[in-house]
Design an enzyme around this catalytic site. Structure first.
Site, PDB file in Angstrom:
ATOM      1  N   VAL A  18       0.812  -1.221   0.000  1.00 41.21           N
ATOM      2  CA  VAL A  18       0.000   0.000   0.000  1.00 41.21           C
ATOM      3  C   VAL A  18       0.846   1.272   0.000  1.00 41.21           C
ATOM      4  O   VAL A  18       0.299   2.367  -0.166  1.00 41.21           O
ATOM      5  CB  VAL A  18      -0.969   0.040   1.209  1.00 41.21           C
ATOM      6  CG1 VAL A  18      -1.986  -1.066   1.118  1.00 41.21           C
ATOM      7  CG2 VAL A  18      -0.202  -0.013   2.528  1.00 41.21           C
ATOM      8  N   TYR A  19       2.141   1.151   0.193  1.00 41.00           N
ATOM      9  CA  TYR A  19       2.987   2.337   0.186  1.00 41.00           C
ATOM     10  C   TYR A  19       3.087   2.867  -1.247  1.00 41.00           C
ATOM     11  O   TYR A  19       3.696   2.249  -2.121  1.00 41.00           O
ATOM     12  CB  TYR A  19       4.379   2.033   0.705  1.00 41.00           C
ATOM     13  CG  TYR A  19       4.469   1.678   2.180  1.00 41.00           C
ATOM     14  CD1 TYR A  19       3.358   1.695   3.012  1.00 41.00           C
ATOM     15  CD2 TYR A  19       5.689   1.318   2.741  1.00 41.00           C
ATOM     16  CE1 TYR A  19       3.455   1.368   4.351  1.00 41.00           C
ATOM     17  CE2 TYR A  19       5.800   0.988   4.085  1.00 41.00           C
ATOM     18  CZ  TYR A  19       4.684   1.006   4.888  1.00 41.00           C
ATOM     19  OH  TYR A  19       4.783   0.673   6.207  1.00 41.00           O
ATOM     20  N   SER A  20       2.470   4.019  -1.474  1.00 43.53           N
ATOM     21  CA  SER A  20       2.483   4.663  -2.799  1.00 43.53           C
ATOM     22  C   SER A  20       1.990   3.719  -3.894  1.00 43.53           C
ATOM     23  O   SER A  20       2.546   3.676  -4.993  1.00 43.53           O
ATOM     24  CB  SER A  20       3.889   5.183  -3.133  1.00 43.53           C
ATOM     25  OG  SER A  20       4.247   6.245  -2.278  1.00 43.53           O
ATOM     26  N   ASP A  21       0.948   2.945  -3.579  1.00 48.16           N
ATOM     27  CA  ASP A  21       0.325   2.050  -4.560  1.00 48.16           C
ATOM     28  C   ASP A  21       1.334   1.112  -5.215  1.00 48.16           C
ATOM     29  O   ASP A  21       1.280   0.850  -6.420  1.00 48.16           O
ATOM     30  CB  ASP A  21      -0.395   2.862  -5.647  1.00 48.16           C
ATOM     31  CG  ASP A  21      -1.547   3.671  -5.093  1.00 48.16           C
ATOM     32  OD1 ASP A  21      -2.208   3.197  -4.148  1.00 48.16           O
ATOM     33  OD2 ASP A  21      -1.767   4.798  -5.586  1.00 48.16           O
TER      34      ASP A  21
END
Length: 344
Positions: free
Chosen positions: A61-64
């Site tokens: 989920v970090y920066s998609d």
């Protein structure tokens, strides 16, 4: 760099790890954290490796997913020198299969992480949250399969409640599945809730803590002071609502103590806050973050020295708060303490 056992496992991890939350820079939260590109990330990785920091933590989920991509490119050509840790379970889209820890979701998430990180295996894979809708047996069985085929080497969780972690550990033992050896948790001088239940559980069950946000979501940088407005350049203007709440009175008491000790030691406030964490039971590694080389070098200075017993006691006193029920009687009442002596 000191290396420690990750819980009761055979994996040795550095006392400090680098979090890649600033890599990529997509979305309202991670865009505010930072937008580190491949070249900048490679430089940060170089500095880490020179200092003995060999573990790098990220999540889908970090920066998609861009964080994983940037990290994978930054460590390219030296995979055998690093430990790669990532996480999955939180939503990555609006579809029904874009969240959770179902068999199909975990397999899909693992394959995607391997592709973005450009690697054949993950040193540590963690569930980013507890999925109440998927049977724990299904989760453990799927993770067992992924370990057995060599795509994952060690397993952990993040942000679990005590009963959720204990149920998972019990069922893993019952079914002879690999056990979780890491719990990635929020823990700081302005957030000590980890100590009330999860720390004793980790001590008893051999689950090591990987600490996220050791500076209290950016509050223990030395720039936030009593009776002063929040600096205009602080990321908290954009990110405070995403992170753990912190009582202002507690924050200022802790910053006052940190400021005194900084004057005594010649160390910075972030260095002291991180060093305190490294003295705490069950802590295997503290995950530091940095947008710049200057920030990283400062955080790396948190190791290689020791706080005195008096300084530790003052930090403990400034940051202590009464635990909620059912924990406070064990702090306050002699009878409870005699029946339940602390294991740690």
């Amino acid at each position: 760099m000191e290396h420690r056992r990750l819980g009761a496992s055979g994996l040795l991890v550095p006392a400090l790890s680098l979090g890649a939350g600033t890599f990529g820079g997509r979305g309202p939260l991670f865009g505010a954290w930072g937008d580190t590109g491949v070249d900048e990330a490679r430089n940060l990785v170089d500095l880490c490796l020179d200092a003995g920091v060999t573990m790098f933590d990220t999540a889908d989920v970090y920066s998609d997913g861009a964080s994983e991509e940037v990290l994978g490119a930054a460590v390219k050509g030296r995979r055998d020198r690093v430990l790669l840790s990532t996480k999955a379970t939180l939503p990555t889209g609006d579809g029904p299969a874009d969240a959770g820890s179902s068999r199909s979701r975990l397999i899909k998430a693992t394959e995607a992480a391997l592709r973005r990180l450009d690697t054949d295996y993950l040193d540590l894979f963690q569930l980013h949250a507890f999925d109440a809708g998927t049977p724990v047996e299904e989760v453990l069985d799927t993770l067992h399969d992924l370990v057995r085929v060599g795509k994952i080497r060690y397993l952990g969780v993040s942000n679990f409640a005590g009963w959720q972690l204990m149920k998972s550990l019990s069922l893993a033992e019952k079914h002879h599945h690999p056990r979780y050896v890491a719990h990635q948790v929020y823990y700081s001088l302005v957030g000590r809730d980890y100590e009330w239940e999860l720390m004793p559980l980790g001590h008893d069950q051999g689950v090591g803590a990987l600490v996220w946000s050791p500076l209290g979501w950016g509050r223990l940088t030395g720039r936030i002071r009593r009776d002063q407005p929040l600096p205009a350049t602080s990321r908290l203007h954009d990110t405070a609502d995403f992170g753990p709440p912190v009582d202002d009175a507690l924050l200022y008491d802790v910053v006052d103590a940190l400021t005194e000790i900084a004057a005594e030691t010649g160390k910075t406030i972030p260095q002291i806050a991180i060093n305190w964490l490294l003295t705490r039971p069950t802590v295997s590694s503290v995950i530091i973050g940095a947008r710049t080389e200057t920030q990283l070098r400062d955080n790396l200075g948190a190791v290689g020295w020791q706080l005195t017993p008096d300084q530790l006691a003052r930090l403990d006193k400034a940051s202590a708060r009464t635990a909620p029920y059912p924990y406070f009687p064990y702090q306050r009442q002699e009878g409870f303490a005699r029946l339940n002596p602390s294991l740690i």
